[in-house]
Design a protein around this motif. Structure first.
Motif, PDB file in Angstrom:
ATOM      1  N   ASP A 111       0.821  -1.211   0.000  1.00 21.23           N
ATOM      2  CA  ASP A 111       0.000   0.000   0.000  1.00 21.23           C
ATOM      3  C   ASP A 111       0.852   1.256   0.000  1.00 21.23           C
ATOM      4  OD1 ASP A 111      -2.416  -1.305  -0.127  1.00 21.23           O
ATOM      5  OD2 ASP A 111      -2.944  -0.978   1.979  1.00 21.23           O
ATOM      6  N   ARG A 113       2.685   1.444  -3.549  1.00 16.28           N
ATOM      7  CA  ARG A 113       1.756   1.600  -4.671  1.00 16.28           C
ATOM      8  C   ARG A 113       0.909   2.861  -4.544  1.00 16.28           C
ATOM      9  NH1 ARG A 113      -3.398   0.823  -5.705  1.00 16.28           N
ATOM     10  NH2 ARG A 113      -3.844  -0.188  -3.721  1.00 16.28           N
ATOM     11  N   ARG A 114       0.278   3.044  -3.390  1.00 15.59           N
ATOM     12  CA  ARG A 114      -0.677   4.146  -3.239  1.00 15.59           C
ATOM     13  C   ARG A 114      -0.030   5.466  -2.870  1.00 15.59           C
ATOM     14  NH1 ARG A 114      -4.605   1.652   0.933  1.00 15.59           N
ATOM     15  NH2 ARG A 114      -4.533   3.805   1.596  1.00 15.59           N
ATOM     16  N   ARG A 154       1.341   6.439  -6.288  1.00 13.55           N
ATOM     17  CA  ARG A 154      -0.065   6.790  -6.524  1.00 13.55           C
ATOM     18  C   ARG A 154      -0.570   6.088  -7.782  1.00 13.55           C
ATOM     19  NH1 ARG A 154      -3.446  12.263  -7.149  1.00 13.55           N
ATOM     20  NH2 ARG A 154      -5.313  11.470  -6.159  1.00 13.55           N
ATOM     21  N   GLU A 155      -0.456   4.777  -7.745  1.00 11.18           N
ATOM     22  CA  GLU A 155      -0.737   3.930  -8.895  1.00 11.18           C
ATOM     23  C   GLU A 155      -1.877   2.965  -8.581  1.00 11.18           C
ATOM     24  OE1 GLU A 155       2.263   1.487 -11.666  1.00 11.18           O
ATOM     25  OE2 GLU A 155       2.241   0.759  -9.599  1.00 11.18           O
ATOM     26  N   ARG A 156      -2.677   2.639  -9.572  1.00  8.04           N
ATOM     27  CA  ARG A 156      -3.726   1.634  -9.413  1.00  8.04           C
ATOM     28  C   ARG A 156      -3.096   0.248  -9.450  1.00  8.04           C
ATOM     29  NH1 ARG A 156      -8.468   4.217  -9.400  1.00  8.04           N
ATOM     30  NH2 ARG A 156      -8.668   6.100 -10.641  1.00  8.04           N
ATOM     31  N   ASP A 157      -3.761  -0.709  -8.835  1.00  2.93           N
ATOM     32  CA  ASP A 157      -3.252  -2.085  -8.803  1.00  2.93           C
ATOM     33  C   ASP A 157      -3.677  -2.794 -10.078  1.00  2.93           C
ATOM     34  OD1 ASP A 157      -2.131  -4.460  -8.108  1.00  2.93           O
ATOM     35  OD2 ASP A 157      -3.385  -4.817  -6.355  1.00  2.93           O
ATOM     36  N   ARG A 158      -2.742  -2.898 -11.001  1.00  2.00           N
ATOM     37  CA  ARG A 158      -3.012  -3.513 -12.301  1.00  2.00           C
ATOM     38  C   ARG A 158      -1.889  -4.470 -12.654  1.00  2.00           C
ATOM     39  NH1 ARG A 158      -4.780   2.148 -14.755  1.00  2.00           N
ATOM     40  NH2 ARG A 158      -6.974   2.033 -14.230  1.00  2.00           N
ATOM     41  N   ALA A 190       2.032  -3.409 -13.329  1.00  2.00           N
ATOM     42  CA  ALA A 190       2.214  -2.055 -12.802  1.00  2.00           C
ATOM     43  C   ALA A 190       3.630  -1.867 -12.238  1.00  2.00           C
ATOM     44  CB  ALA A 190       1.170  -1.778 -11.721  1.00  2.00           C
ATOM     45  N   HIS A 228     -16.491  -2.359  -2.474  1.00  2.00           N
ATOM     46  CA  HIS A 228     -15.065  -2.446  -2.811  1.00  2.00           C
ATOM     47  C   HIS A 228     -14.478  -3.745  -2.274  1.00  2.00           C
ATOM     48  CE1 HIS A 228     -15.253   2.093  -3.021  1.00  2.00           C
ATOM     49  NE2 HIS A 228     -14.724   1.766  -4.192  1.00  2.00           N
ATOM     50  N   TRP A 255     -12.670  -6.776  -4.364  1.00  2.00           N
ATOM     51  CA  TRP A 255     -11.261  -7.102  -4.132  1.00  2.00           C
ATOM     52  C   TRP A 255     -11.051  -8.511  -3.592  1.00  2.00           C
ATOM     53  CZ3 TRP A 255     -10.322  -2.129  -0.817  1.00  2.00           C
ATOM     54  CH2 TRP A 255     -10.345  -1.001  -1.654  1.00  2.00           C
TER      55      TRP A 255
END
Length: 180
Positions: free
Chosen positions: A41, A44-45, A49-53, A56, A134, A138
Motif C-alpha cells: 500500500d 503503490r498508493r 499513486r498507482e492503481r493495482d493492475r 504495474a 469495494h 477485491w
C-alpha cells in the motif's frame, strides 16, 4: 542472489482487512530494529499513486526495495494483498534468489469476517472511501501462490499467536536486532 545466510525474508499476504499490516507491525515491535517493512500500500498508493493492475510499476519497486534492504543486512517483511496472478512471479523469484531463510504466509479470513474487521478500522476517512462493495470486488478466496509456497494462517489465530508463529518459523526469535 540477494541478502545473506543470516537475513530473513517474510512475505505476508491476504485480503483487505485480514491483518497483514498489523502482523508486520507486530513483528517489528517484537523483534526491534533491523527489520524493514516493505508495504504494498505504501509503495503503490503513496509513493507511486498507482492503481493495482497487472504489470504495474509497483511490482518492480516492491522487488527492488526488498532486495536493497536484504542486501544491506536488513530482515524484510513484504506485506500486502499482492494478488498471486500479478505479484506471484516476482515473489517466487525473490524467494528463490534470497540466500537466507524465507517464509511466506497467507492470512485467510472469510469474507463475512473481512467486513466486520474492516468496520473497526480507526480511519473514518478511509471507511468513507472503501465500501463493502469495494471489499467484495477485491476479495479472492485463498488466492495462494503456486507450489505450496505459503503457510495458511486462519482467522482463529490471534495477532500475537500469528506474530509468534512467524518469528519462530523464520528463526527471528533466536536472533538479535542490530541497532542501526
Amino acid at each position: 542472489m540477494v541478502g545473506n545466510e543470516e537475513t530473513r525474508l517474510i512475505v505476508v499476504r491476504g485480503n483487505s482487512a485480514s491483518g497483514k499490516s498489523s502482523v508486520a507491525a507486530g513483528l517489528r515491535e517484537t523483534f526491534g530494529r533491523n527489520l524493514a517493512i516493505v508495504g504494498q500500500d505504501n509503495l503503490r498508493r503513496i509513493v507511486l499513486r498507482e492503481r493495482d493492475r497487472p504489470g504495474a510499476a509497483n511490482i518492480g519497486l516492491i522487488d527492488l526495495t526488498a532486495r536493497y534492504a536484504l542486501d544491506n543486512g536488513f530482515h524484510v517483511v513484504v506485506e500486502g494483498i499482492l494478488y498471486a496472478d500479478r505479484y506471484g512471479t516476482m515473489l517466487q523469484d525473490l524467494v528463490r534468489a534470497h540466500r537466507g531463510v524465507s517464509r511466506c504466509y497467507y492470512l485467510h479470513v472469510p469474507y463475512t469476517q473481512t467486513l466486520l474487521r474492516h468496520a473497526t478500522k480507526p480511519d473514518a476517512e478511509y471507511l468513507k472511501h472503501v465500501t463493502d462493495d469495494h471489499l467484495r470486488d477485491w476479495y479472492r478466496e485463498k488466492d495462494l501462490l503456486p507450489d505450496s509456497l505459503e503457510t495458511v494462517i486462519d482467522a482463529a489465530s490471534t495477532l500475537n499467536d500469528t506474530v509468534q508463529q512467524i518469528l519462530r518459523e523464520s528463526g527471528l526469535d533466536g536472533m538479535h536486532p542490530i541497532d542501526r
